[in-house]
Design a protein around this motif. Structure first.
Motif, short mmCIF file in Angstrom:
data_model
loop_
_atom_site.label_atom_id
_atom_site.label_comp_id
_atom_site.label_asym_id
_atom_site.label_seq_id
_atom_site.Cartn_x
_atom_site.Cartn_y
_atom_site.Cartn_z
N ILE A 37 39.41 32.34 25.21
CA ILE A 37 40.55 33.21 25.44
C ILE A 37 40.07 34.65 25.57
O ILE A 37 39.28 35.12 24.73
N TYR A 38 40.53 35.31 26.60
CA TYR A 38 40.27 36.74 26.79
C TYR A 38 41.62 37.44 26.76
O TYR A 38 42.56 37.03 27.44
N THR A 39 41.70 38.48 25.95
CA THR A 39 42.95 39.22 25.84
C THR A 39 42.80 40.59 26.49
O THR A 39 41.69 41.10 26.65
N GLY A 40 43.94 41.16 26.84
CA GLY A 40 43.95 42.50 27.37
C GLY A 40 45.26 43.18 27.03
O GLY A 40 46.27 42.50 26.80
N LEU A 50 44.69 56.55 36.27
CA LEU A 50 43.55 55.94 35.57
C LEU A 50 43.97 54.94 34.52
O LEU A 50 43.13 54.34 33.85
N THR A 51 45.26 54.72 34.37
CA THR A 51 45.78 53.72 33.43
C THR A 51 45.37 52.33 33.90
O THR A 51 45.32 52.06 35.10
N ASN A 52 45.06 51.44 32.96
CA ASN A 52 44.71 50.07 33.31
C ASN A 52 45.71 49.12 32.68
O ASN A 52 46.03 49.23 31.51
N CYS A 53 46.19 48.18 33.48
CA CYS A 53 47.17 47.20 33.01
C CYS A 53 46.51 46.12 32.14
O CYS A 53 45.31 45.88 32.23
N ALA A 54 47.32 45.46 31.35
CA ALA A 54 46.84 44.41 30.45
C ALA A 54 46.18 43.26 31.22
O ALA A 54 45.13 42.75 30.80
N GLU A 55 46.79 42.87 32.33
CA GLU A 55 46.26 41.75 33.10
C GLU A 55 44.86 42.04 33.60
O GLU A 55 43.94 41.23 33.47
N ARG A 56 44.68 43.23 34.18
CA ARG A 56 43.36 43.59 34.70
C ARG A 56 42.35 43.77 33.58
O ARG A 56 41.18 43.43 33.74
N ALA A 58 42.19 42.04 30.75
CA ALA A 58 41.74 40.69 30.38
C ALA A 58 40.84 40.09 31.45
O ALA A 58 39.79 39.51 31.14
N ILE A 59 41.23 40.23 32.71
CA ILE A 59 40.42 39.66 33.81
C ILE A 59 39.06 40.32 33.86
O ILE A 59 38.02 39.64 33.95
N PHE A 60 39.02 41.65 33.78
CA PHE A 60 37.74 42.35 33.88
C PHE A 60 36.84 42.05 32.69
O PHE A 60 35.61 41.98 32.83
N LYS A 61 37.42 41.84 31.49
CA LYS A 61 36.61 41.45 30.34
C LYS A 61 35.92 40.12 30.61
O LYS A 61 34.72 39.97 30.36
N ALA A 62 36.67 39.16 31.11
CA ALA A 62 36.09 37.84 31.38
C ALA A 62 35.05 37.90 32.49
O ALA A 62 33.93 37.39 32.33
N VAL A 63 35.41 38.53 33.59
CA VAL A 63 34.49 38.60 34.73
C VAL A 63 33.21 39.35 34.35
O VAL A 63 32.11 38.96 34.74
N SER A 64 33.34 40.40 33.54
CA SER A 64 32.16 41.17 33.13
C SER A 64 31.21 40.37 32.26
O SER A 64 30.05 40.73 32.10
N GLU A 65 31.68 39.24 31.71
CA GLU A 65 30.85 38.35 30.92
C GLU A 65 30.44 37.11 31.71
O GLU A 65 29.95 36.13 31.15
N GLY A 66 30.70 37.13 33.02
CA GLY A 66 30.27 36.03 33.88
C GLY A 66 31.21 34.85 33.93
O GLY A 66 30.87 33.81 34.47
N VAL A 67 32.41 34.98 33.39
CA VAL A 67 33.37 33.88 33.35
C VAL A 67 34.29 33.99 34.57
O VAL A 67 34.92 35.01 34.79
N LEU A 68 34.35 32.91 35.35
CA LEU A 68 35.15 32.91 36.57
C LEU A 68 36.04 31.69 36.72
O LEU A 68 36.71 31.54 37.75
N GLY A 87 51.82 45.13 41.51
CA GLY A 87 51.14 44.75 42.74
C GLY A 87 49.62 44.78 42.63
O GLY A 87 48.93 43.89 43.15
N ALA A 88 49.09 45.80 41.95
CA ALA A 88 47.63 45.89 41.79
C ALA A 88 47.10 44.70 41.01
O ALA A 88 46.08 44.10 41.37
N CYS A 89 47.81 44.33 39.95
CA CYS A 89 47.38 43.17 39.15
C CYS A 89 47.49 41.88 39.95
O CYS A 89 46.63 41.00 39.86
N ARG A 90 48.54 41.76 40.75
CA ARG A 90 48.70 40.56 41.58
C ARG A 90 47.53 40.42 42.54
O ARG A 90 47.01 39.33 42.76
#
Length: 129
Positions: A37-40, A50-56, A58-68, A87-90
């Motif tokens: 589980i990756y949370t954001g 420069l604000t970052n959404c919760a969805e991005r 969580a996704i960036f945490k996982a991707v930055s650790e090689g999880v796809l 829209g950006a998160c979508r």
């Protein structure tokens, strides 16, 4: 349907949102095929672009650790109706998830709406790879 445990963890995670401007915490919980589980949370900045959404987050945490490889994402906001990603998160979701990946939208009373990435963003901008 998302399990109660996942929804409880999702709601609990919203306390970590950094929202000094909007006072609107959002939490995301991303489940991998291996069960990790990756949370954001949303993280605001005085320079709003420069604000970052919760969805991005969580996704960036996982991707930055090689999880796809993912099975679902849950998104929570303190709203009367289940919250939907911006829209950006979508677009980021369309880049990293299969169109049929389950998306569970959760309201403050823990009511849910289930959809998919493809339903959230039909005709996505993904065929450039």
């Amino acid at each position: 349907m998302a399990t109660t445990n996942l929804i409880d963890k999702l709601v609990e995670n919203s306390q970590f949102a950094y929202v000094p401007y909007s006072h609107f915490p959002v939490s995301a919980l991303l489940v991998t095929k291996s069960g990790e589980i990756y949370t954001g949370v949303n993280i605001e900045n005085a320079s709003f672009g420069l604000t970052n959404c919760a969805e991005r987050t969580a996704i960036f945490k996982a991707v930055s650790e090689g999880v796809l490889d993912f099975t679902e994402i849950l998104i929570y906001g303190e709203t009367e109706q289940p919250i939907s990603p911006c829209g950006a998160c979508r677009q980021v979701m369309a880049e990293f998830f299969n169109p049929d990946l389950k998306v569970t939208l959760v309201a403050k009373d823990k009511s849910t709406v289930e959809t998919t990435v493809g339903e959230l963003l039909p005709y996505s901008f993904t065929d450039l790879k």
